[in-house]
Design an enzyme around this catalytic site. Structure first.
Site, PDB file in Angstrom:
ATOM      1  N   CYS A 125       0.879  -1.025  -0.061  1.00 56.18           N
ATOM      2  CA  CYS A 125       0.065   0.018   0.107  1.00 56.18           C
ATOM      3  C   CYS A 125       0.933   1.231  -0.097  1.00 56.18           C
ATOM      4  CB  CYS A 125      -0.865  -0.026   1.304  1.00 56.18           C
ATOM      5  SG  CYS A 125      -2.450   1.182   0.875  1.00 56.18           S
ATOM      6  N   CYS A 197      -4.318  -0.364  -5.585  1.00 56.24           N
ATOM      7  CA  CYS A 197      -5.211   0.072  -6.299  1.00 56.24           C
ATOM      8  C   CYS A 197      -4.516   0.134  -7.832  1.00 56.24           C
ATOM      9  CB  CYS A 197      -5.330   1.631  -5.953  1.00 56.24           C
ATOM     10  SG  CYS A 197      -6.236   1.701  -4.253  1.00 56.24           S
ATOM     11  N   SER A 473      -4.648  11.880  -2.961  1.00 57.80           N
ATOM     12  CA  SER A 473      -4.377  10.511  -3.742  1.00 57.80           C
ATOM     13  C   SER A 473      -3.898  10.545  -5.077  1.00 57.80           C
ATOM     14  CB  SER A 473      -5.852   9.666  -3.741  1.00 57.80           C
ATOM     15  OG  SER A 473      -5.677   8.672  -4.500  1.00 57.80           O
TER      16      SER A 473
END
Length: 558
Positions: A125, A197, A473
């Protein structure tokens, strides 16, 4: 005779006085033969808090197999990791950037305490990638980083989707563009399993950088988490670590200024996350390299944007992997003399030697030719002006409108801004200002994806501007400026602007200004009072006291 590759582990394994330590290790199944070999730490950020990391225990076992096969004794341990996607938009997000420092600290402490001779770090992550590499640089023992891999894209109505689509769908729902049933369908299908992601968000940005900077094996950045190739990559990493031990090649031999230049080239050419600036500055601090925001702007001007990756483009990491992965991008940049092929890497070879046998596949629509790029310059622009004397960062990938002047709408925190966005109170031409969200002021420098994605979902992504001393982000896109430095909590100019002040964001000329005279700024600054923080105890209070400016990487170095 002590094994010459036991750089420091003999301190816990050799001599009669170390019998208690050996007894403890034998309780875990080790024998005298095992203890006579180099002890290698295998660190992972495995947990069940996030899909990015939920498979890393298995990958750590594979890395251990590689260490064992090459003559070492692996010792697995874990560090923390925060899920940005789950922590986003509420108080929990304050822990995210703080976790980067804790990850680096915890790996350092484990290796220091147990006198491991080398270390493999495995992470999935966002903050766990730079945190792991920071630890390697700080320890400066033979070490290699390996990425846990990207998630597969989800799918709705035949269209690939990622977590970015869920955040933007929230904005579309609030604007009446989606039904609750449609929002639920996107929610249920966006994240199909393990992995980070899927777009070129922060995790995939930093994995790409890990190859470009030479601290990870070639070809290790892009294969998906569920790809069987991940097992081989981790096993090969364990074996490669033992080779580094033999050659006595250490992270700071690899993490040179030229290597960081390569990393910035990759960041700019691929359209990577704004967090790449923050993390590279922090990694450079640990590697004892003098890197500044000026280096990002200097390199941006000469490096074209060639990778059509989300969020500014169309494709996800899986798509890039299918056409050759990060080595394809590096090869094109090397061939154009935009990267330094002479930097040393964890293979013991140079970057150019690693990729000499790599054949570029037939032309594809994902990675453009250097001669016909998406844009002629890179995508991360450093802005300066009377609102950000120390600098700020904007990502221009896929952004069509690069200049805006509008009236400020001031929010002293993310929640209030999101509330107004969700009530459709932000209109075309506004400049949303979210302050007291910097490293000290947050504390923790929260990401604003909830706000930026909601604006984008409402169709305002390029019709309004947003500035913050917080950050974004990797999934954020639009006229969004982060890392405003100095931050509000130290009396930076962002602290004294008022509702209605005219603000200009100009990514073409690298300017961010408020239409106030120097005299007015000075007058307001004299009357400014720092709001009281509610965090007076614990890790966030400690972080606020120690952390540096975002323009220096928001690091906590004594």
């Amino acid at each position: 005779m002590i094994n010459k590759l036991k750089i420091q582990s003999q301190e816990v394994t050799e001599g009669p006085e170390r019998a208690p330590a050996r007894a403890m290790m034998k309780a875990m199944g080790l024998n005298d033969t095992d203890l006579g070999k180099p002890l290698i730490g295998v660190s992972s950020t495995w947990n069940e808090a996030t899909p990015c990391n939920m498979h890393l225990d298995k990958l750590a076992h594979k890395a251990s197999e590689g260490v064992s096969a090459a003559g070492g004794t692996p010792r697995e341990f874990i560090s923390v990791s925060v899920s940005d996607g789950i922590a986003m938009g509420h108080e929990g997000m304050r822990a995210s950037l703080v976790s980067r420092e804790i990850i680096a600290d915890s790996i350092e402490l484990m290796v220091h305490a147990h006198r491991y001779d080398g270390v493999v770090t495995i992470a999935g992550c966002d903050k766990s990638l730079p945190g792991s590499i920071m630890a390697l640089a700080r320890l400066n023992l033979p070490g290699i980083f390996v990425y846990g891999g990207t998630i597969m894209p989800g799918n709705v109505a035949g269209k690939d989707i990622t977590i970015q689509d869920v955040f933007e769908a929230v904005g579309s729902y609030s604007a009446g563009k989606l039904t609750i049933e449609q929002l639920k369908e996107i929610e249920d299908n966006a994240c199909p399993g393990a992995g980070s992601c899927g777009g070129l968000y922060t995790a995939n940005t930093m994995s790409s950088i890990s190859e470009a900077i030479g601290i990870a094996l070639p070809g290790s950045a892009s294969p998906p988490a569920i790809d069987n190739n991940r097992n081989d990559i981790c096993k090969n990493t364990g074996s490669a670590l033992m080779k580094l031990l033999e050659l006595n090649i250490r992270p700071r031999d690899i993490l040179t200024f030229e290597a960081f230049e390569n990393a910035i080239v990759m960041l700019q050419a691929m359209g990577g996350s704004t967090n790449g600036v923050l993390h590279l500055l922090a990694m450079a601090k640990e590697a004892r390299i003098k890197l500044s925001m000026n280096d990002f702007e200097r390199i941006r001007k000469k490096v074209p944007h060639i990778a059509d990756m989300r969020p500014g483009g169309k494709y996800v990491m899986l798509d890039l992997d299918k056409v050759g992965g990060v080595p394809l991008v590096i090869k094109k940049l090397l061939n154009a003399n935009l990267m330094n092929g002479e930097i040393l890497t964890v293979t013991g070879k140079t970057m150019e030697e690693n990729l000499r046998e790599f054949n570029i596949v037939k032309p594809n629509i994902i990675v453009k030719e250097i001669t016909s790029p998406i844009s002629k310059s890179g995508t991360l622009t450093i802005l300066r002006g009377n609102l950000a004397p120390e600098g700020a960062v904007i990502k221009t990938a896929g952004v069509k409108k690069l200049q805006i002047t509008g009236n400020a709408k001031i929010y002293n925190g993310e929640e209030d801004a999101f509330m107004d966005v969700s009530k459709n109170k932000i209109i075309e031409g506004d400049i949303v200002v979210i302050r007291y969200e910097g490293p000290k002021g947050g504390p923790g420098m929260r990401e604003m994806l909830g706000v930026t994605a909601a604006l984008y979902g409402q169709g305002l992504g390029e019709k309004v501007g947003l500035i913050t001393d917080g950050r974004f982000s990797g999934a954020t896109h639009g006229l969004m400026v982060g890392h405003i430095s100095p931050e509000a909590a130290v009396g930076g100019p962002i602290a004294i602007i008022k509702n209605g002040d005219k603000i200009t964001i100009d990514a073409i000329n690298q300017i961010i200004n408020v239409d106030l005279t120097d005299e007015e700024i000075e007058k307001r600054t004299k009357n400014w009072i720092l709001p009281e923080s509610k965090y007076k105890w614990g890790v966030l209070a400690k972080y606020a006291k120690l952390v540096s400016s975002a323009s220096e990487g928001a690091v906590c170095i004594a």
